[in-house]
Scaffold this active site. Sequence first.
Site, PDB file in Angstrom:
ATOM      1  N   SER A 155      34.396  40.892 -18.891  1.00 16.56           N
ATOM      2  CA  SER A 155      34.097  40.671 -20.129  1.00 16.56           C
ATOM      3  C   SER A 155      35.582  40.754 -20.668  1.00 16.56           C
ATOM      4  O   SER A 155      36.180  41.170 -19.885  1.00 16.56           O
ATOM      5  CB  SER A 155      33.907  42.112 -21.267  1.00 16.56           C
ATOM      6  N   TYR A 168      34.014  52.013 -21.454  1.00 17.22           N
ATOM      7  CA  TYR A 168      33.919  50.852 -20.917  1.00 17.22           C
ATOM      8  C   TYR A 168      34.722  49.864 -20.702  1.00 17.22           C
ATOM      9  O   TYR A 168      34.393  48.493 -19.600  1.00 17.22           O
ATOM     10  CB  TYR A 168      32.980  49.543 -22.328  1.00 17.22           C
TER      11      TYR A 168
HETATM   12  P1  NAP Z   1      22.619  43.288 -24.606  1.00 18.29           P
HETATM   13  O1  NAP Z   1      22.164  42.360 -26.066  1.00 18.29           O
HETATM   14  O2  NAP Z   1      22.354  44.899 -25.179  1.00 18.29           O
HETATM   15  O3  NAP Z   1      21.248  42.790 -23.530  1.00 18.29           O
HETATM   16  C1  NAP Z   1      21.363  43.500 -22.202  1.00 18.29           C
HETATM   17  C2  NAP Z   1      19.870  43.259 -21.132  1.00 18.29           C
HETATM   18  O4  NAP Z   1      20.936  44.578 -19.887  1.00 18.29           O
HETATM   19  C3  NAP Z   1      18.948  43.377 -21.547  1.00 18.29           C
HETATM   20  O5  NAP Z   1      17.882  42.667 -21.130  1.00 18.29           O
HETATM   21  C4  NAP Z   1      18.805  44.732 -21.298  1.00 18.29           C
HETATM   22  O6  NAP Z   1      17.179  45.120 -20.759  1.00 18.29           O
HETATM   23  C5  NAP Z   1      19.702  44.411 -20.199  1.00 18.29           C
HETATM   24  N1  NAP Z   1      19.830  45.991 -19.155  1.00 18.29           N
HETATM   25  C6  NAP Z   1      20.635  47.456 -19.733  1.00 18.29           C
HETATM   26  N2  NAP Z   1      20.525  48.081 -18.885  1.00 18.29           N
HETATM   27  C7  NAP Z   1      20.319  47.576 -17.360  1.00 18.29           C
HETATM   28  C8  NAP Z   1      19.976  48.226 -16.496  1.00 18.29           C
HETATM   29  N3  NAP Z   1      20.430  49.491 -16.521  1.00 18.29           N
HETATM   30  N4  NAP Z   1      19.554  47.441 -15.560  1.00 18.29           N
HETATM   31  C9  NAP Z   1      18.727  46.084 -16.135  1.00 18.29           C
HETATM   32  N5  NAP Z   1      18.582  45.647 -16.369  1.00 18.29           N
HETATM   33  C10 NAP Z   1      19.111  46.762 -17.735  1.00 18.29           C
HETATM   34  O7  NAP Z   1      23.887  42.646 -24.162  1.00 18.29           O
HETATM   35  P2  NAP Z   1      24.195  41.668 -23.949  1.00 18.29           P
HETATM   36  O8  NAP Z   1      25.762  41.301 -25.365  1.00 18.29           O
HETATM   37  O9  NAP Z   1      23.664  40.385 -23.511  1.00 18.29           O
HETATM   38  O10 NAP Z   1      25.521  41.801 -22.510  1.00 18.29           O
HETATM   39  C11 NAP Z   1      25.433  41.498 -21.230  1.00 18.29           C
HETATM   40  C12 NAP Z   1      26.142  41.426 -20.826  1.00 18.29           C
HETATM   41  O11 NAP Z   1      27.208  40.765 -21.217  1.00 18.29           O
HETATM   42  C13 NAP Z   1      26.670  42.543 -20.152  1.00 18.29           C
HETATM   43  O12 NAP Z   1      27.565  42.928 -19.335  1.00 18.29           O
HETATM   44  C14 NAP Z   1      27.613  42.859 -21.393  1.00 18.29           C
HETATM   45  O13 NAP Z   1      28.704  43.893 -20.469  1.00 18.29           O
HETATM   46  C15 NAP Z   1      28.388  41.381 -20.926  1.00 18.29           C
HETATM   47  N6  NAP Z   1      29.123  41.087 -21.983  1.00 18.29           N
HETATM   48  C16 NAP Z   1      29.161  41.164 -23.073  1.00 18.29           C
HETATM   49  C17 NAP Z   1      29.418  40.209 -24.761  1.00 18.29           C
HETATM   50  C18 NAP Z   1      28.877  40.380 -25.918  1.00 18.29           C
HETATM   51  O14 NAP Z   1      30.012  40.375 -27.295  1.00 18.29           O
HETATM   52  N7  NAP Z   1      27.692  40.613 -26.437  1.00 18.29           N
HETATM   53  C19 NAP Z   1      30.901  40.140 -24.755  1.00 18.29           C
HETATM   54  C20 NAP Z   1      31.617  40.306 -23.439  1.00 18.29           C
HETATM   55  C21 NAP Z   1      29.904  40.918 -22.226  1.00 18.29           C
HETATM   56  P3  NAP Z   1      15.967  46.111 -21.502  1.00 18.29           P
HETATM   57  O15 NAP Z   1      16.052  44.629 -22.467  1.00 18.29           O
HETATM   58  O16 NAP Z   1      15.469  45.996 -21.022  1.00 18.29           O
HETATM   59  O17 NAP Z   1      17.224  46.866 -22.595  1.00 18.29           O
END
Ligand code: NAP
Length: 264
Positions: A155, A168
């Site tokens: 991130s 985070y």
């Molecule tokens: P999200 O919409 O909240 O989705 C999270 C995903 O991770 C879901 O599929 C969830 O599964 C899964 N998950 C959560 N905890 C887990 C665990 N302990 N074991 C296995 N799977 C798990 O989040 P997102 O925004 O797509 O983020 C995905 C990644 O990108 C993360 O690492 C986040 O830090 C990173 N990121 C996000 C952003 C942003 O702006 N959104 C920016 C930079 C980086 P369930 O559906 O079963 O809960």
Amino acid sequence: MNPVALITGASRGIGRGIALALAAEGHDLVVNYAANAAAAAQTASDCAATATAAGHEIRVEVCQADVADGIAREKLVAFTREHFGRLDLLVNNAGVAPTTRADILEADEASFDRLMNINVKGPYFLTQQIARWMIEEQASAPASGNPPKIVTVSSISAYTASVNRGDYCLAKAALSMLTPLFAARLAEHGIRVYEIRPGIIATDMTQAVQAKYDALIANGLTPIRRWGTPDDVGRAVAAIARNALPFSTGEVINVDGGFHLRIL
Ligand code: NAP
């Protein structure tokens, strides 16, 4: 034979975008999730449909496993071995934000431990296990042309201070060392390792702060003035999977609309 990709946290958001992009290019997939079985099943069927529309026949398997849990990680690797017998790409995507944002003068240890376990310990030890398997595979049947790869989703929080979610930021900063470590260790085995560093991406994770980020983006926070999408990240991973960067390893790919630029 199709290449095989394992994507953690592929039921929703960025992981789902990555799964769809890889499906469109003919990868067999393991869709991992933590709790949301319905969303994971939906991603799996959407991936199959996307592949068919693109003229590919793929297999998609769904596997529940909490990446923070060592036994669950072993189960996930065993599941992948059992169903596909090989792995071309691991995508460490699963990650969580703090349940509530708290000023760093107030934040508690429970949230810190949760984030470190899911966002750092999970991908670090999953990568260790997968790396051992990939080394074994490379020793017995070295990949010709397109080497096995490990991609980790970090991130902009790896280098950006948000004082209301220090846990985070610390977790993502620590996670950013995973790629140089494994890139250095695995190069001799013909395994390539990359980091994808997303900016502000429209997913469930950012829904609660949508209005705040809408205003920041409109005011020029990112040179490309729009939210990123899971598809933006998916395309970057698909390019790596296609071996678009054959003489690069340990590389960071920013998918952030130019957020990281210093502009005078
Ligand atoms: P999200 O919409 O909240 O989705 C999270 C995903 O991770 C879901 O599929 C969830 O599964 C899964 N998950 C959560 N905890 C887990 C665990 N302990 N074991 C296995 N799977 C798990 O989040 P997102 O925004 O797509 O983020 C995905 C990644 O990108 C993360 O690492 C986040 O830090 C990173 N990121 C996000 C952003 C942003 O702006 N959104 C920016 C930079 C980086 P369930 O559906 O079963 O809960």
